[in-house]
Design a protein around this motif. Structure first.
Motif, short mmCIF file in Angstrom:
data_model
loop_
_atom_site.label_atom_id
_atom_site.label_comp_id
_atom_site.label_asym_id
_atom_site.label_seq_id
_atom_site.Cartn_x
_atom_site.Cartn_y
_atom_site.Cartn_z
N TYR A 58 -39.89 65.09 -5.56
CA TYR A 58 -38.91 66.12 -5.26
C TYR A 58 -39.55 67.43 -4.81
O TYR A 58 -38.87 68.29 -4.25
CB TYR A 58 -38.02 66.38 -6.48
N LYS A 63 -36.26 67.20 2.47
CA LYS A 63 -35.92 65.79 2.25
C LYS A 63 -37.01 64.93 2.89
O LYS A 63 -37.01 64.68 4.09
CB LYS A 63 -34.56 65.47 2.86
N THR A 65 -38.92 61.33 3.18
CA THR A 65 -38.74 59.91 2.90
C THR A 65 -40.08 59.17 2.83
O THR A 65 -40.19 58.16 2.16
CB THR A 65 -37.86 59.24 3.98
N GLU A 196 -33.83 70.39 -1.92
CA GLU A 196 -33.70 69.98 -0.52
C GLU A 196 -33.30 71.16 0.36
O GLU A 196 -33.81 71.34 1.46
CB GLU A 196 -32.67 68.86 -0.41
#
Length: 241
Positions: A58, A63, A65, A196
């Motif tokens: 986190y 964000k 991936t 985020e």
């Protein structure tokens, strides 16, 4: 073929003709070439050469991936200016947890390139954040495999440990360190959306006094939960408040 001897920085005497003290430069046996994973201050600064790697997905910023670890690998022996060489990498399952060869959470080339003219190159392994669950603390040991181009180097530098997680069950320090955030009832989902939106990567982050940016992030989080219906484990609608 143009080659030169590379001088390796070692923590202990390594097959040299005479014993040396700690943190000295030593010429290594030039009849073989080997690799070592460069970790620890014997190779340089602790920031550049950590003993191990650890992170919470986190806090990678925004964000993310896929996150590619870039681990330095140091030559022991002779620089080859004329050709790329190759080294093998594997997961040592006995020293790993939650990770095995073929795991969808991590991927890497089992045969990696050590480029010509280099005394140090990089071992690359990609962590697929979207494949991680929110409960497991993953522990992975990556090991070098000797092959046609490189023999075994110093035993203690033939592996590196990586620990990572994607878990916000416990509030990070920054949530309590900032008065405006600490007034908002904490939940892992609220924190995930805040990270985020803000892009914060430091779990210890403290507002430097420019509350305008923190107010802005909080307002965006409030809007996000107003526009997206999400519910907690008790079935209650989540709001950023």
């Amino acid at each position: 073929m143009r080659k030169i001897l590379y001088i390796i920085l070692t923590a202990t005497a390594l097959l040299s003709v005479a014993a040396c003290s700690e943190d000295t430069l030593e010429a290594y046996d030039t009849s073989t070439s080997a690799l070592n994973i460069a970790r620890g201050t014997v190779f340089g600064s602790a920031a550049d050469y950590p003993e191990s790697y650890s992170f919470n997905a986190y806090f990678l910023g925004g964000k993310v991936t896929d996150y590619t670890l870039q681990i330095p690998v140091r030559l022991q022996g002779v620089i080859d200016y004329d050709r790329d060489r190759h080294f093998g990498v594997m997961i040592s399952e006995a020293e790993s947890e939650g990770i095995t060869d073929g795991s969808p959470v991590v991927s890497f080339d089992s045969k990696q390139v050590f480029r010509s003219g280099m005394y140090q190159d990089t071992l690359r392994a990609t962590i697929h954040v979207d494949k991680m669950d929110s409960e497991t603390t993953y522990k992975m040991r990556l090991k070098l495999i000797p092959g046609d181009d490189f023999t075994v180097g110093v035993p203690e530098y033939q592996y590196v440990d990586v620990q990572f997680t994607k878990n916000l069950t416990i509030a990070p320090a920054f949530w309590e360190n900032n008065s405006k955030l600490s007034k908002i009832t904490y939940s892992a989902r609220k924190c995930a959306v805040f990270l985020e939106i803000s892009g914060i990567t430091d779990p210890e982050w403290v507002d430097d006094g420019s509350s305008v940016i923190l107010d802005y992030w909080i307002s965006l989080c409030k809007q996000w939960f107003e526009q997206h219906e999400e519910y907690d484990s008790n079935g209650n609608r989540i709001y950023f408040e």
